[in-house]
Design an enzyme around this catalytic site. Structure first.
Site: not given
Ligand code: NAI
Length: 351
Positions: A82, A181
């Site tokens: 990481k 997201g």
């Molecule tokens: P993203 O940044 O596109 O979406 C995250 C969303 O959560 C944003 O819309 C944000 O406004 C919202 N958010 C933040 N804090 C919040 C809260 N307390 N309550 C409600 N909404 C909140 O990130 P993404 O890519 O969708 O990833 C989501 C999670 O999954 C992250 O933790 C990431 O590390 C994990 N992840 C993502 C992968 C991927 O392929 N994108 C792969 C493995 C894990």
């Protein structure tokens, strides 16, 4: 702090942790390489406003170790790393990510860098300018990463429902998705399309509410999400949501989502089990993008998204069966199983 950190590195068998500083770009970062005994270490670049260096390093270590487990449970010949980049106003983003690309290139393929919170298409593009060992976000890269993760989460949820109730029965289910997201919107949309009632919230309420409307899911106040009575809670925002205070307030039957390190501490997996909540460990269910990216880098194939879902569903079903047979929390069994697979590879390599 230093001694305690070094103790952690020794106890958890980290291979190497590198502190990065670059005065031209303003980079202050940590790169943790946890384990490469099964193969090259895959890990995303997280850019975040940490309170201090200690918080950043701890996050880096936890996430790197979790990547090793994720690779082992996904059956990949790969390990975990990481990179966390401290987000600060002084940072020149383009220079910073190109500098990171140079660092990764110098490691010669021991580490493959990918997307994570704060590092999307534009940032990965800068990294990929400087190294072969990063996820190319363009048409020459693996593509469909978030879709692969969403598909894995939905397939994992389906496997968990089959485990607890014998079938999915989507039309009778209520699911709550935290975070709309890239991944959460895919999960919410798919669960809705399968017939479930879906409620979702996001701290970015303007964008979130519009998205929810478009997906046909019900909008909820993000502060209330965790406490809603539901069949499935899918945390798809940030990690650490299951902690001493939230644990008693959860009212879901199945907890499975994409966020890394959902449990604030490993003991919380035991407490969920005691409360009768089936927790599908994050590193088992959220490996879709990793599977897609790692197999693209290592074998040059783009595994179809549906196949990734099937693969994760099989792994989740096996794990839940094993845990149920032993009467143990799935989180505990998943860590034990990942460590067993890593040891088996290491022993095989010595013979
Ligand atoms: P993203 O940044 O596109 O979406 C995250 C969303 O959560 C944003 O819309 C944000 O406004 C919202 N958010 C933040 N804090 C919040 C809260 N307390 N309550 C409600 N909404 C909140 O990130 P993404 O890519 O969708 O990833 C989501 C999670 O999954 C992250 O933790 C990431 O590390 C994990 N992840 C993502 C992968 C991927 O392929 N994108 C792969 C493995 C894990």
């Amino acid at each position: 702090m230093a001694v305690e950190i070094l103790d952690t590195l020794a106890r958890e068998a980290f291979e190497e942790v590198i502190a990065l500083h670059d005065r031209h770009s303003g980079v202050r970062a940590f790169l943790a390489i946890h384990d490469t005994r099964r193969g090259p270490a895959f890990g995303g670049i997280r850019r975040w406003s940490y309170l201090d260096e200690e918080q950043a390093l701890r996050d880096c270590l936890r996430l790197a170790r979790s990547m090793t487990y994720k690779c082992a449970m996904a059956g990949l010949d790969a390990g975990g790393a990481k990179l966390v980049l401290l987000d600060r106003p002084e940072l020149d983003l383009a220079l910073a990510y190109r500098y990171i690309g140079d660092v990764v290139e110098r490691l010669g393929g021991r580490v493959y860098a990918g997307p994570d919170v704060g590092s999307g298409v534009e940032e990965l593009g800068w990294v990929a300018e400087r190294t072969r060992f990063a996820t190319d976000p363009g048409p020459d890269g693996p593509g469909e990463l978030a879709q692969s993760t969403s598909a894995g989460v939905v397939a994992g949820i389906a496997a968990a429902l089959r485990h607890v109730d014998g079938s999915e029965r989507w039309s009778e289910r209520t699911a709550v998705v935290q975070g709309l997201g890239q991944v959460g919107s895919g999960v919410a949309g798919s669960l809705r399309a399968l017939g479930a009632r879906v409620l979702a919230g996001d701290t970015d309420s303007e964008r979130g509410e519009a998205l929810a409307r478009g997906l046909g899911v019900e909008w909820v106040d993000p502060c209330a999400e965790l406490e809603l009575a539901c069949d499935v809670l899918a945390p798809c925002a940030l990690g650490g949501i299951v902690h001493d205070l939230s644990l008693q307030r959860l009212r879901c039957r199945v907890l499975a989502g994409s966020a890394n390190n959902v449990l604030a501490a490993s003991g919380h997996g035991d407490r969920l089990h005691e409360r009768g909540i089936l927790y599908v460990p994050d590193f088992v269910v959220n490996s879709g993008a990793l599977i897609r990216g790692a197999l693209f880098h290592m074998e040059g194939v783009r595994v179809p998204v549906a196949e990734i879902g099937d693969r994760i569903a099989r792994e989740v079903a096996l794990l839940l069966e094993m845990a149920a047979d032993e009467g143990l929390p799935p989180a505990r069994v998943a860590v034990r199983e990942a460590e067993r697979r890593i040891r088996a590879t290491a022993a095989g390599a010595q013979n």
